[in-house]
Design a protein around this motif. Structure first.
Motif, PDB file in Angstrom:
ATOM      1  N   PHE A  11      65.513  27.634  57.516  1.00  0.00           N
ATOM      2  CA  PHE A  11      64.506  28.196  58.409  1.00  0.00           C
ATOM      3  C   PHE A  11      65.052  29.143  59.467  1.00  0.00           C
ATOM      4  O   PHE A  11      64.281  29.754  60.191  1.00  0.00           O
ATOM      5  N   GLY A  12      66.364  29.280  59.602  1.00  0.00           N
ATOM      6  CA  GLY A  12      66.939  30.197  60.583  1.00  0.00           C
ATOM      7  C   GLY A  12      67.003  31.611  60.038  1.00  0.00           C
ATOM      8  O   GLY A  12      67.289  31.828  58.859  1.00  0.00           O
ATOM      9  N   ALA A  25      70.515  27.264  47.353  1.00  0.00           N
ATOM     10  CA  ALA A  25      69.346  26.964  48.188  1.00  0.00           C
ATOM     11  C   ALA A  25      68.084  27.563  47.586  1.00  0.00           C
ATOM     12  O   ALA A  25      67.026  26.925  47.555  1.00  0.00           O
ATOM     13  N   GLY A  26      68.180  28.796  47.091  1.00  0.00           N
ATOM     14  CA  GLY A  26      67.025  29.434  46.469  1.00  0.00           C
ATOM     15  C   GLY A  26      66.580  28.721  45.208  1.00  0.00           C
ATOM     16  O   GLY A  26      65.390  28.553  44.962  1.00  0.00           O
ATOM     17  N   HIS A  67      62.174  30.959  51.895  1.00  0.00           N
ATOM     18  CA  HIS A  67      62.744  32.009  51.042  1.00  0.00           C
ATOM     19  C   HIS A  67      63.020  33.275  51.845  1.00  0.00           C
ATOM     20  O   HIS A  67      64.048  33.936  51.645  1.00  0.00           O
ATOM     21  N   LEU A  68      62.114  33.637  52.748  1.00  0.00           N
ATOM     22  CA  LEU A  68      62.333  34.820  53.588  1.00  0.00           C
ATOM     23  C   LEU A  68      63.548  34.642  54.490  1.00  0.00           C
ATOM     24  O   LEU A  68      64.333  35.580  54.683  1.00  0.00           O
ATOM     25  N   ALA A  69      63.716  33.455  55.041  1.00  0.00           N
ATOM     26  CA  ALA A  69      64.879  33.191  55.895  1.00  0.00           C
ATOM     27  C   ALA A  69      66.174  33.281  55.098  1.00  0.00           C
ATOM     28  O   ALA A  69      67.168  33.864  55.567  1.00  0.00           O
ATOM     29  N   LEU A  70      66.184  32.737  53.902  1.00  0.00           N
ATOM     30  CA  LEU A  70      67.374  32.841  53.046  1.00  0.00           C
ATOM     31  C   LEU A  70      67.682  34.292  52.720  1.00  0.00           C
ATOM     32  O   LEU A  70      68.844  34.721  52.776  1.00  0.00           O
ATOM     33  N   ALA A  71      66.661  35.057  52.364  1.00  0.00           N
ATOM     34  CA  ALA A  71      66.864  36.468  52.017  1.00  0.00           C
ATOM     35  C   ALA A  71      67.378  37.263  53.214  1.00  0.00           C
ATOM     36  O   ALA A  71      68.265  38.112  53.067  1.00  0.00           O
TER      37      ALA A  71
END
Length: 119
Positions: A11-12, A25-26, A67-71
């Motif tokens: 979430f970061g 993670a993805g 997913h947005l945070a990972l990207a």
């Protein structure tokens, strides 16, 4: 991995994330997403069916933000702004696979000193 590290990883939006951590993670998020979708076709009683759409949308929203945070963190790893993660909205799994390919910047960059750590 501690709870705080997991919270940051999913979430970061600051810091950098390596290819391996991003891919693992993805993949976990995709497994959760596909499991949730596969459970939609079960025959349930009326009370559960009335609550299902709101629960499903909430789970999908949390997974999407994650997913947005990972990207964003993966983009930071090779020196790009995290705002490019909005392309994830359009391309989803294609963008995920593309972000798994490039190697990150060796050493520190403007988004952090090391990978897999907050900035």
């Amino acid at each position: 991995m501690s709870f705080q590290q997991a919270l940051w990883a999913f979430f970061g939006f600051n810091g950098r994330l390596s290819r391996q951590a991003f891919a693992l993670a993805g993949a976990l998020l995709y497994v959760i997403r596909f499991y949730a979708v596969s459970r939609l076709d079960l025959r349930m009683d009326q009370n559960i069916l009335e609550q299902l759409p709101s629960m499903f949308l909430m789970v999908m929203g949390v997974l999407f933000v994650s997913h947005l945070a990972l990207a964003a963190k993966r983009l930071h790893d090779f020196g790009r702004t995290g705002w490019y993660s909005v392309f994830f909205i359009i391309g989803d799994i294609v963008v995920f696979l593309i972000l798994c390919l490039p190697q990150g910047t060796q050493g520190p960059n403007r988004y952090g000193r090391e990978t897999n750590a907050p900035a």
